[in-house]
Design a protein around this motif. Structure first.
Motif, PDB file in Angstrom:
ATOM      1  N   TYR A 188       0.843  -1.197   0.000  1.00  0.00           N
ATOM      2  CA  TYR A 188       0.000   0.000   0.000  1.00  0.00           C
ATOM      3  C   TYR A 188       0.875   1.243   0.000  1.00  0.00           C
ATOM      4  N   THR A 189       0.298   2.349  -0.419  1.00  0.00           N
ATOM      5  CA  THR A 189       0.976   3.639  -0.426  1.00  0.00           C
ATOM      6  C   THR A 189       0.016   4.700   0.087  1.00  0.00           C
TER       7      THR A 189
ATOM      8  N   LEU B 252      -8.118  15.201   9.281  1.00  0.00           N
ATOM      9  CA  LEU B 252      -8.619  15.064   7.915  1.00  0.00           C
ATOM     10  C   LEU B 252      -9.319  13.730   7.721  1.00  0.00           C
ATOM     11  N   PRO B 253     -10.349  13.678   6.874  1.00  0.00           N
ATOM     12  CA  PRO B 253     -10.985  12.387   6.540  1.00  0.00           C
ATOM     13  C   PRO B 253     -10.036  11.523   5.716  1.00  0.00           C
ATOM     14  N   THR B 254     -10.329  10.229   5.641  1.00  0.00           N
ATOM     15  CA  THR B 254      -9.509   9.269   4.908  1.00  0.00           C
ATOM     16  C   THR B 254     -10.249   8.787   3.660  1.00  0.00           C
ATOM     17  N   CYS B 255      -9.505   8.636   2.565  1.00  0.00           N
ATOM     18  CA  CYS B 255     -10.056   8.112   1.318  1.00  0.00           C
ATOM     19  C   CYS B 255      -9.239   6.893   0.886  1.00  0.00           C
ATOM     20  N   ILE B 256      -9.923   5.819   0.519  1.00  0.00           N
ATOM     21  CA  ILE B 256      -9.289   4.616  -0.015  1.00  0.00           C
ATOM     22  C   ILE B 256      -9.504   4.600  -1.523  1.00  0.00           C
ATOM     23  N   LEU B 257      -8.408   4.524  -2.288  1.00  0.00           N
ATOM     24  CA  LEU B 257      -8.485   4.494  -3.750  1.00  0.00           C
ATOM     25  C   LEU B 257      -8.128   3.099  -4.249  1.00  0.00           C
ATOM     26  N   LEU B 258      -8.954   2.548  -5.112  1.00  0.00           N
ATOM     27  CA  LEU B 258      -8.729   1.225  -5.703  1.00  0.00           C
ATOM     28  C   LEU B 258      -8.404   1.405  -7.175  1.00  0.00           C
ATOM     29  N   HIS B 259      -7.259   0.856  -7.591  1.00  0.00           N
ATOM     30  CA  HIS B 259      -6.691   1.143  -8.905  1.00  0.00           C
ATOM     31  C   HIS B 259      -7.442   0.444 -10.034  1.00  0.00           C
ATOM     32  N   PRO B 260      -7.197   0.866 -11.298  1.00  0.00           N
ATOM     33  CA  PRO B 260      -7.868   0.259 -12.455  1.00  0.00           C
ATOM     34  C   PRO B 260      -7.374  -1.158 -12.746  1.00  0.00           C
ATOM     35  N   THR B 261      -8.106  -1.862 -13.589  1.00  0.00           N
ATOM     36  CA  THR B 261      -7.771  -3.226 -13.983  1.00  0.00           C
ATOM     37  C   THR B 261      -6.490  -3.243 -14.810  1.00  0.00           C
ATOM     38  N   PHE B 262      -5.645  -4.268 -14.587  1.00  0.00           N
ATOM     39  CA  PHE B 262      -4.372  -4.473 -15.283  1.00  0.00           C
ATOM     40  C   PHE B 262      -3.315  -3.430 -14.914  1.00  0.00           C
TER      41      PHE B 262
ATOM     42  N   HIS C 253      -4.379  11.510  -8.943  1.00  0.00           N
ATOM     43  CA  HIS C 253      -5.213  11.811  -7.781  1.00  0.00           C
ATOM     44  C   HIS C 253      -4.345  12.152  -6.567  1.00  0.00           C
ATOM     45  N   PHE C 254      -3.245  11.441  -6.404  1.00  0.00           N
ATOM     46  CA  PHE C 254      -2.339  11.737  -5.295  1.00  0.00           C
ATOM     47  C   PHE C 254      -1.643  13.088  -5.469  1.00  0.00           C
ATOM     48  N   ASP C 255      -1.462  13.532  -6.714  1.00  0.00           N
ATOM     49  CA  ASP C 255      -0.790  14.809  -6.971  1.00  0.00           C
ATOM     50  C   ASP C 255      -1.751  15.983  -7.081  1.00  0.00           C
ATOM     51  N   ASP C 256      -3.034  15.735  -6.983  1.00  0.00           N
ATOM     52  CA  ASP C 256      -4.021  16.815  -7.098  1.00  0.00           C
ATOM     53  C   ASP C 256      -4.202  17.469  -5.732  1.00  0.00           C
ATOM     54  N   PRO C 257      -3.889  18.761  -5.596  1.00  0.00           N
ATOM     55  CA  PRO C 257      -4.018  19.416  -4.278  1.00  0.00           C
ATOM     56  C   PRO C 257      -5.439  19.437  -3.735  1.00  0.00           C
ATOM     57  N   ARG C 258      -6.431  19.341  -4.606  1.00  0.00           N
ATOM     58  CA  ARG C 258      -7.815  19.311  -4.127  1.00  0.00           C
ATOM     59  C   ARG C 258      -8.074  18.081  -3.263  1.00  0.00           C
ATOM     60  N   LEU C 259      -7.306  17.008  -3.506  1.00  0.00           N
ATOM     61  CA  LEU C 259      -7.456  15.791  -2.714  1.00  0.00           C
ATOM     62  C   LEU C 259      -6.385  15.661  -1.644  1.00  0.00           C
ATOM     63  N   THR C 260      -5.131  15.825  -2.042  1.00  0.00           N
ATOM     64  CA  THR C 260      -4.042  15.495  -1.131  1.00  0.00           C
ATOM     65  C   THR C 260      -3.899  16.489   0.011  1.00  0.00           C
ATOM     66  N   GLN C 261      -4.408  17.716  -0.133  1.00  0.00           N
ATOM     67  CA  GLN C 261      -4.305  18.695   0.937  1.00  0.00           C
ATOM     68  C   GLN C 261      -5.450  18.593   1.951  1.00  0.00           C
ATOM     69  N   ASP C 262      -6.576  18.047   1.531  1.00  0.00           N
ATOM     70  CA  ASP C 262      -7.751  18.022   2.406  1.00  0.00           C
ATOM     71  C   ASP C 262      -8.140  16.627   2.867  1.00  0.00           C
ATOM     72  N   TYR C 263      -7.421  15.587   2.383  1.00  0.00           N
ATOM     73  CA  TYR C 263      -7.798  14.215   2.748  1.00  0.00           C
ATOM     74  C   TYR C 263      -6.544  13.362   2.918  1.00  0.00           C
TER      75      TYR C 263
ATOM     76  N   LEU D 296      -4.984  10.004   1.955  1.00  0.00           N
ATOM     77  CA  LEU D 296      -5.201   9.076   0.855  1.00  0.00           C
ATOM     78  C   LEU D 296      -4.392   7.803   1.066  1.00  0.00           C
ATOM     79  N   ILE D 297      -4.989   6.659   0.770  1.00  0.00           N
ATOM     80  CA  ILE D 297      -4.305   5.375   0.820  1.00  0.00           C
ATOM     81  C   ILE D 297      -4.796   4.520  -0.343  1.00  0.00           C
ATOM     82  N   ALA D 298      -3.878   3.804  -0.966  1.00  0.00           N
ATOM     83  CA  ALA D 298      -4.211   2.923  -2.096  1.00  0.00           C
ATOM     84  C   ALA D 298      -3.504   1.590  -1.909  1.00  0.00           C
ATOM     85  N   PHE D 299      -4.205   0.520  -2.193  1.00  0.00           N
ATOM     86  CA  PHE D 299      -3.668  -0.841  -2.083  1.00  0.00           C
ATOM     87  C   PHE D 299      -3.454  -1.422  -3.479  1.00  0.00           C
ATOM     88  N   ASP D 300      -2.359  -2.168  -3.639  1.00  0.00           N
ATOM     89  CA  ASP D 300      -2.217  -3.026  -4.813  1.00  0.00           C
ATOM     90  C   ASP D 300      -2.986  -4.312  -4.557  1.00  0.00           C
ATOM     91  N   GLN D 301      -3.940  -4.650  -5.422  1.00  0.00           N
ATOM     92  CA  GLN D 301      -4.669  -5.902  -5.259  1.00  0.00           C
ATOM     93  C   GLN D 301      -3.712  -7.084  -5.352  1.00  0.00           C
TER      94      GLN D 301
END
Length: 484
Positions: A17-18, A33-43, A52-62, A64-69
């Protein structure tokens, strides 16, 4: 790199995860800050969520965590014929409980992640504050997509050289994104697949395709159990995920808080999170949706219930949903206990895994000795073809090369019997795959003979030769954990 290990008697998975925190782990999350879980696209994997991680609208106010399936990126697992989206949902739920993550807003992209997020919300509703689904797929695969994946799987897994693998990769780029002239995107995607999904790791591809081709629709009870706020973001012109199926899913989610919302990205095809324009629109719509939800904190609080106890409750609920009381008696420590794969389907998928595991050590690797791609796709030596023009729009053809290719093609055709046309050319593009078609596809995949493929690939075509192969050797297995 941070991993979460989920060991059990019949399964092993290590999820990578990252996060957007300074130290890259959950302990550095801002509790305000609230937490957001992002699930990546297929393949793909979590690195493709960079827009999404580089967008200040998200990374400054939330947070973020993403898992590799489990079959994606750098996550590790044992191959299993019981793997489905319920298993992926159990992986995410157990990882969240192990990390002491607070209830979070979940955002999922494309087929496997969307189905995983729906099942996660159904069985662990307290973990999901809101649900955002991007590129909602059909309930079962479209027939033309099913046959195209069937052909591409064999072309990909048994590529004998770099040109053949790049040909397969380019077909997948065009097929999944709808982009035909975006060289930067082609270079990035094919380089990623050369590193993480080469023919030497084809079992991961086979397992992913099994999940997609054999997926099933949620029951009405499961849809009714989803009560959190839901937003669907769908491309207007996606060929693999038509808009009408997002509208149908919206109708199924009858108990979503304040009603399920649907936002259509005008002119968008597919892969909404990859292309900069559509990714920015997705972030804008997502942040506006989150701004309407109650503000929550991300304090790390020890759970009042163990992972074992909570999984036992989820298994009981799943048994009630699907009408199978035996599910409630399974081992709650194993994510594979949540599998709803039918025994006959699991048997066919095991045969597929065993078949593609044969001669795996002899598979072609497109990487150099340094572990990196040997070239960019755009740097390949292009063959002259009048279909493709240069940067000025002019096209040329080498007649000597054309005659040689035509002669080789005629000799290969005369040596083999006439074959029926591929299903992609004959199937109705609006029809869905039935159980009979799916079973037929699983059987044909185990009769494919890699030695029958013409090693000299004719560019611009996708030719598949299916012959009757000898039976698998008895006692062959991938790992001791595949079947007890």
């Amino acid at each position: 790199m941070p991993y979460i290990d989920i060991p059990s008697k019949d399964d092993y998975v290590s999820l990578w995860y990252t996060t957007n925190s300074i130290s890259g782990n959950v302990g550095a999350f801002d509790p305000q800050l609230p937490t957001c879980i992002l699930l990546h696209p297929t393949f793909l994997d979590s690195t493709w969520l960079i827009r999404h991680f580089d967008d200040p609208r998200l990374t400054q106010d939330y947070n973020l965590i993403a898992f590799d399936q489990r079959t994606s990126g750098v996550s590790r697992c044992r191959p299993s014929p019981w793997h489905d989206s319920y298993v992926d949902a159990a992986d995410i739920a157990m990882a969240c409980q192990a990390l002491l993550l607070p209830p979070a807003h979940v955002m999922a992209f494309e087929c496997i992640s969307v189905n995983t997020a729906l099942r996660l919300t159904t069985l662990w509703p307290e973990q999901v504050l809101s649900l955002t689904l991007c590129d909602v797929p059909p309930p079962t695969e479209l027939q033309w997509v099913f046959h195209a994946y069937d052909e591409l799987l064999q072309l990909w897994c048994y590529a004998p050289d770099l040109d053949s693998f790049e040909l397969a990769g380019n077909e997948v780029v065009t097929f999944t994104t709808g982009e035909t002239d975006n060289l930067d995107l082609q270079d990035d995607l094919i380089a990623f697949w050369e590193k993480y999904y080469p023919p030497t790791k084809r079992l991961k591809i086979v397992e992913l395709v099994n999940i997609m081709m054999n997926r099933t629709l949620l029951t009405s009870k499961e849809f009714a159990n989803i009560t959190c706020p839901i937003l669907i973001i769908q491309g207007e012109s996606s060929p693999v995920a038509p808009l009408k199926y997002a509208e149908k899913l919206q109708q199924h989610l009858i108990n979503a808080k304040d009603g399920c919302r649907l936002y259509v990205v005008k002119g968008a095809k597919a892969c909404l999170n990859i292309l900069p324009g559509s990714a920015s629109i997705v972030n804008k719509v997502f942040t506006k949706f989150l701004a309407q939800q109650p503000r929550t904190r991300s304090d790390i609080i020890p759970a009042t219930m163990s992972i074992h106890e909570r999984s036992k409750i989820a298994l009981s609920k799943l048994a009630e949903f699907v009408g199978d009381p035996s599910i409630a008696r399974r081992d709650p420590r194993s994510p594979l206990s949540f599998s709803c794969v039918k025994p006959d389907v699991a048997k066919s998928q095991l045969q597929n895994l065993q078949f593609y595991a044969k001669d795996l050590h002899n598979a072609y690797c497109p990487l150099g000795r340094d572990g990196r791609p040997m070239r960019k796709y755009s740097e390949r030596k292009k063959q002259a073809h009048w279909f493709q023009g240069d940067m000025h729009g002019n096209s040329y053809i080498d007649t000597a090369e054309l005659k040689a290719a035509h002669k080789a093609y005629k000799s290969s055709k005369s040596a083999q019997p006439e074959l029926p046309k591929a299903g992609a050319l004959t199937a109705d593009k609006e029809s869905l795959v039935t159980d009979e078609v799916a079973q037929d596809g699983r059987m044909r995949r185990t009769t494919f003979n890699a030695s029958s493929v013409d090693k000299h690939v004719v560019k611009g075509t996708m030719q598949k030769v299916v012959t009757q192969s000898s039976q698998l050797p008895k006692g062959f297995g991938i790992t001791k954990a595949i079947f007890p």
